[in-house]
Design a protein around this motif. Structure first.
Motif, PDB file in Angstrom:
ATOM      1  N   THR A   7       0.761  -1.125  -0.056  1.00  0.00           N
ATOM      2  CA  THR A   7       0.063   0.076   0.028  1.00  0.00           C
ATOM      3  C   THR A   7       0.852   1.200   0.072  1.00  0.00           C
ATOM      4  O   THR A   7       1.795   1.286   0.892  1.00  0.00           O
ATOM      5  CB  THR A   7      -1.009  -0.081   1.179  1.00  0.00           C
ATOM      6  OG1 THR A   7      -1.737  -1.032   1.280  1.00  0.00           O
ATOM      7  CG2 THR A   7      -1.782   1.101   1.164  1.00  0.00           C
ATOM      8  N   LEU A   8       0.540   1.874  -0.878  1.00  0.00           N
ATOM      9  CA  LEU A   8       1.650   3.074  -1.274  1.00  0.00           C
ATOM     10  C   LEU A   8       0.629   4.570  -1.034  1.00  0.00           C
ATOM     11  O   LEU A   8      -0.546   4.798  -1.527  1.00  0.00           O
ATOM     12  CB  LEU A   8       2.179   3.241  -2.479  1.00  0.00           C
ATOM     13  CG  LEU A   8       2.774   1.581  -2.835  1.00  0.00           C
ATOM     14  CD1 LEU A   8       3.284   1.509  -4.166  1.00  0.00           C
ATOM     15  CD2 LEU A   8       4.064   1.603  -2.021  1.00  0.00           C
ATOM     16  N   THR A   9       1.441   5.727  -0.762  1.00  0.00           N
ATOM     17  CA  THR A   9       0.974   6.981  -0.857  1.00  0.00           C
ATOM     18  C   THR A   9       1.160   7.396  -2.232  1.00  0.00           C
ATOM     19  O   THR A   9       1.997   6.826  -2.962  1.00  0.00           O
ATOM     20  CB  THR A   9       1.405   7.954  -0.129  1.00  0.00           C
ATOM     21  OG1 THR A   9       2.984   7.928  -0.387  1.00  0.00           O
ATOM     22  CG2 THR A   9       1.532   7.633   1.364  1.00  0.00           C
ATOM     23  N   LYS A  10       0.536   8.482  -2.597  1.00  0.00           N
ATOM     24  CA  LYS A  10       0.691   9.031  -3.998  1.00  0.00           C
ATOM     25  C   LYS A  10       2.234   9.344  -4.461  1.00  0.00           C
ATOM     26  O   LYS A  10       2.577   8.940  -5.589  1.00  0.00           O
ATOM     27  CB  LYS A  10      -0.079  10.267  -4.314  1.00  0.00           C
ATOM     28  CG  LYS A  10      -0.295  10.710  -5.744  1.00  0.00           C
ATOM     29  CD  LYS A  10      -1.296  12.011  -5.828  1.00  0.00           C
ATOM     30  CE  LYS A  10      -1.155  12.561  -7.215  1.00  0.00           C
ATOM     31  NZ  LYS A  10      -2.103  13.621  -7.368  1.00  0.00           N
ATOM     32  N   SER A  11       2.891   9.856  -3.414  1.00  0.00           N
ATOM     33  CA  SER A  11       4.131  10.146  -3.634  1.00  0.00           C
ATOM     34  C   SER A  11       5.334   9.084  -3.577  1.00  0.00           C
ATOM     35  O   SER A  11       6.246   9.404  -4.160  1.00  0.00           O
ATOM     36  CB  SER A  11       4.884  11.299  -2.553  1.00  0.00           C
ATOM     37  OG  SER A  11       4.722  10.770  -1.374  1.00  0.00           O
ATOM     38  N   GLU A  12       4.712   8.029  -3.142  1.00  0.00           N
ATOM     39  CA  GLU A  12       5.553   6.763  -3.163  1.00  0.00           C
ATOM     40  C   GLU A  12       5.795   5.788  -4.368  1.00  0.00           C
ATOM     41  O   GLU A  12       6.370   4.803  -4.487  1.00  0.00           O
ATOM     42  CB  GLU A  12       5.134   5.941  -1.859  1.00  0.00           C
ATOM     43  CG  GLU A  12       5.582   6.583  -0.361  1.00  0.00           C
ATOM     44  CD  GLU A  12       5.072   5.930   0.619  1.00  0.00           C
ATOM     45  OE1 GLU A  12       5.597   6.076   1.708  1.00  0.00           O
ATOM     46  OE2 GLU A  12       4.091   4.919   0.212  1.00  0.00           O
TER      47      GLU A  12
END
Length: 433
Positions: A129-134
């Protein structure tokens, strides 16, 4: 803010004349004469003024002191029309800058009060699971790690994921495919097995596409320095050693995979959440990721709002209204949708603004025990959504956040009393703040 605007719109000499009136009153002590923002014109010939009582000695001294201070200061030059225009522009700019700062400040909210903590994605290669920046960095690392398992697959992912220009990717894939087709058609011809790296076509069409060389090496090409006729120095070539027919078939299969390749993209995580019945179901506080406004667009927000009243009074064509609606829809990247179920519980999920309505229906269906049963979703205003609609959520005005109503289809309403969520969702049910 309204007070600030109203003050800014006052005439420039409003405060100046007010001070003059105060000073005049202190000197003349004429309470019966009202203070006016307009300068008084004194006529030498005319009816005599009514006699007023003389001011006290203390008032006379105070007035004289005030006049002395004013006369001691340098007198301002007469204000021209250009000065008035300039000052009016400065006041307007000041107000606009302040409003822009307020708009920017209003978008920064305490995370504790947000309806959703952010926008999250799932990597299709690792499941993380990732954030948008990752997203981008994580996917690149995952692709590089894939080289240990399948170098051909990893290089294909590089070609289609690391290069944004799809036209350049297509051109490079076409040339590489031509290399392989020539080898398969002429397996004994040595000239087709060598690619001169200084070749103009290779330099301009293939080398510029990241992952292209990795693919050629993955299918068997090797880097070798070879002598070139007429040159003193050798040059680098990618050379394919002789392959048996089976190896050539594998190469053709790799070429087909390259042609069918698609970019590896992180998938939006809907982040399903459930909430108990709450009067706050229509209260939404969204993080900045939901909006697609640039800094310049944010600065224009106040101007657009100030023009709203004028626009509403204008007779606008259908085309004008549609353009404005499209511009409004493009402000949002994502949308937060809540679905109120018959038992009062609320299901929440995050969606792309351009997701089709069918994606929303599938999300709801996957969350229900009896999701295979037909149901309806009703938008605010009583509009019923249709799963078969080929419309995006933003085209249905379901952005940036909307509360929908769930109801079972009339054919099954008698058999089902409530929409029961799956136990895994009810286990973590929360209360809306």
């Amino acid at each position: 803010m309204q007070t600030l605007v109203s003050l800014a719109n006052k005439p420039y000499n409003f405060i100046h004349h007010s001070m003059q009136c105060k000073c005049s009153q202190m000197v003349n002590m004429s309470p019966s004469v009202p203070c006016s923002s307009k300068p008084r014109v004194v006529q030498n010939s005319g009816p005599a003024r009514p006699h007023h009582a003389a001011p006290t000695e203390g008032a006379q001294k105070a007035g004289a002191a005030a006049m002395a201070r004013i006369e001691g200061q340098p007198r301002p030059r007469a204000q021209t029309s250009q000065d008035a225009i300039r000052l009016q522009g400065e006041r307007f700019l000041c107000i606009q800058q302040l409003m822009c700062r307020l708009l920017q400040g209003s978008s920064v909210k305490d995370p504790a009060f947000l309806s959703v903590t952010g926008v999250y994605f799932t990597c299709p290669l690792t499941g993380a699971t990732l954030t948008k920046s990752e997203r981008e960095v994580h996917i690149k690392e995952a692709i590089f790690m894939r080289f240990e398992e399948d170098a051909v697959e990893a290089s294909i992912m590089m070609v289609h994921t690391f290069n944004k220009d799809r036209e350049k990717v297509k051109a490079a894939v076409d040339i590489i495919s031509k290399y392989i087709e020539n080898i398969c058609k002429n397996p004994t011809e040595e000239k087709y097995r060598k690619i001169k790296l200084s070749n103009k076509v290779f330099q301009e069409k293939v080398k510029t596409v990241e992952g292209s060389r990795e693919f050629l090496q993955a299918v068997g090409f090797q880097s070798i320095m070879l002598d070139v006729e007429g040159q003193e120095e050798s040059e680098e070539f990618l050379v394919l050693m002789e392959h048996d027919p089976e190896a050539l078939e594998v190469m053709k299969d790799s070429m087909d995979r390259l042609q069918r390749g698609e970019p590896v993209r992180a998938q939006l995580d809907h982040q399903p959440q459930t909430f108990r019945p709450s009067p706050n179901a229509m209260r939404f506080e969204l993080p900045p990721e939901f909006y697609n406004l640039t800094a310049e667009e944010l600065k224009r927000e106040q101007q657009q709002k100030s023009e709203a009243v004028e626009k509403n009074t204008m007779l606008r064509t259908k085309a004008m209204r549609e353009r404005e609606e499209q511009r409004e829809r493009r402000k949002y990247n994502y949308t937060l949708l809540r679905i109120r179920l018959p038992d009062g519980n609320i299901l929440q999920g995050t969606f792309l603004a351009w997701d089709k309505v069918s994606v929303l229906f599938q999300f709801v269906r996957d969350s229900l025990v009896d999701g295979w049963q037909p149901f309806e979703l009703v938008a605010p205003g009583g509009h019923k959504l249709r799963e078969a609609q080929e419309l995006a959520l933003n085209e249905c005005s379901l952005v940036p956040a909307v509360l929908l109503t769930f109801s079972w289809d009339a054919a099954v309403q008698a058999d089902i009393s409530a929409a029961l969520l799956k136990p895994v969702l009810l286990k973590n049910i929360q209360t809306l703040g």
